[in-house]
Design a protein around this motif. Sequence first.
Motif, PDB file in Angstrom:
ATOM      1  N   MET A  64      59.012  51.560 160.281  1.00 40.03           N
ATOM      2  CA  MET A  64      59.881  51.877 161.282  1.00 40.03           C
ATOM      3  C   MET A  64      59.064  51.632 162.967  1.00 40.03           C
ATOM      4  O   MET A  64      58.302  52.661 162.400  1.00 40.03           O
ATOM      5  N   PRO A  65      59.313  50.909 164.002  1.00 43.18           N
ATOM      6  CA  PRO A  65      58.729  51.293 165.061  1.00 43.18           C
ATOM      7  C   PRO A  65      59.334  52.780 165.713  1.00 43.18           C
ATOM      8  O   PRO A  65      60.297  53.080 165.284  1.00 43.18           O
ATOM      9  N   ASN A  66      58.047  53.681 166.316  1.00 48.43           N
ATOM     10  CA  ASN A  66      58.375  54.657 166.869  1.00 48.43           C
ATOM     11  C   ASN A  66      57.847  55.208 167.830  1.00 48.43           C
ATOM     12  O   ASN A  66      57.102  55.134 168.067  1.00 48.43           O
ATOM     13  N   LEU A  67      58.775  54.842 169.062  1.00 54.88           N
ATOM     14  CA  LEU A  67      58.516  54.687 170.239  1.00 54.88           C
ATOM     15  C   LEU A  67      57.564  56.456 170.763  1.00 54.88           C
ATOM     16  O   LEU A  67      56.815  56.351 171.365  1.00 54.88           O
ATOM     17  N   LYS A  68      57.851  57.265 169.758  1.00 55.19           N
ATOM     18  CA  LYS A  68      57.653  58.940 169.964  1.00 55.19           C
ATOM     19  C   LYS A  68      55.968  59.138 170.270  1.00 55.19           C
ATOM     20  O   LYS A  68      55.794  59.784 170.951  1.00 55.19           O
ATOM     21  N   ASN A  69      55.645  58.378 169.071  1.00 51.41           N
ATOM     22  CA  ASN A  69      54.268  58.115 168.905  1.00 51.41           C
ATOM     23  C   ASN A  69      53.428  57.439 169.315  1.00 51.41           C
ATOM     24  O   ASN A  69      51.988  57.464 169.047  1.00 51.41           O
ATOM     25  N   MET A  70      54.176  55.740 169.677  1.00 46.64           N
ATOM     26  CA  MET A  70      53.307  54.651 169.867  1.00 46.64           C
ATOM     27  C   MET A  70      52.455  54.351 168.742  1.00 46.64           C
ATOM     28  O   MET A  70      51.050  53.950 169.270  1.00 46.64           O
ATOM     29  N   PRO A 157      50.032  64.096 167.369  1.00 53.52           N
ATOM     30  CA  PRO A 157      50.135  64.602 165.722  1.00 53.52           C
ATOM     31  C   PRO A 157      50.014  63.435 164.726  1.00 53.52           C
ATOM     32  O   PRO A 157      50.370  63.392 163.838  1.00 53.52           O
ATOM     33  N   TRP A 158      50.776  62.139 165.621  1.00 58.82           N
ATOM     34  CA  TRP A 158      50.865  61.126 164.906  1.00 58.82           C
ATOM     35  C   TRP A 158      49.162  60.606 163.726  1.00 58.82           C
ATOM     36  O   TRP A 158      49.244  59.544 162.410  1.00 58.82           O
ATOM     37  N   CYS A 163      50.178  63.026 158.657  1.00 58.40           N
ATOM     38  CA  CYS A 163      51.115  62.670 159.282  1.00 58.40           C
ATOM     39  C   CYS A 163      50.972  60.642 158.430  1.00 58.40           C
ATOM     40  O   CYS A 163      51.646  59.823 158.840  1.00 58.40           O
ATOM     41  N   ILE A 164      49.693  60.638 158.727  1.00 59.82           N
ATOM     42  CA  ILE A 164      49.230  58.977 158.385  1.00 59.82           C
ATOM     43  C   ILE A 164      49.718  59.017 156.629  1.00 59.82           C
ATOM     44  O   ILE A 164      50.296  57.601 156.694  1.00 59.82           O
ATOM     45  N   LYS A 165      49.576  59.874 155.962  1.00 57.96           N
ATOM     46  CA  LYS A 165      50.423  59.930 154.301  1.00 57.96           C
ATOM     47  C   LYS A 165      51.238  59.606 154.664  1.00 57.96           C
ATOM     48  O   LYS A 165      52.061  58.386 153.579  1.00 57.96           O
TER      49      LYS A 165
END
Length: 195
Positions: A64-70, A157-158, A163-165
């Motif tokens: 899902m697109p996450n605008l917090k981490n871009m 953090p992303w 986070c990637i896993k």
Amino acid sequence: MVSNVGSSKGSQHFDKITSIVTKEVSELMKCEIVDEEAQMSVLMELHSILTAGYLMEVSIYKRMPNLKNMSTCDGAPFLIIETAKRQQTIDPETTLCVDLNFKQQYKLGRPTHVYSEFFGGLPSVFVGSISLLHSTVDIASDFMKQSFTEKDMFIPPWRTSSCIKTSYDFTTNKSIYKVPVSVQSSSSDSESSSD
């Protein structure tokens, strides 16, 4: 272009499926895949080939697109193939992941020379077990962290390994969802056989 490494357990069944999937992905990826729609099209085609021809449990998931981490990999679809009958939990050694957008998520704006060389060696497409995926993510994240540190830059953090896993955790993560895929039944075959 396509990463293909067998299971660490050395299962012949898993290695054979990995080989089949890698061959199919290579065939489908002969042209440049530039956007999410094209990636989804390739995964849908791969889904129908595998479920019809090889009778595997195949699911397409989408972040899902996450605008917090871009993150550059937001919205990117990936495929999960269960090569063994599912028990209570997913076996990371026998569950295969196909990510057509694998390399893109490690692209940096201001990389060090060492990171640029490492990035050049990453496969564009990942085909391998979940456990291999996690190991590869750990290594890539370590290189990324080193590049950020040497450039005296903040590590988002992303961009961390955990986070990637998590972005591949299709069993519990609410930031990804299963894409409904309608598989064409062979009704035309049954109709022609009744003549």
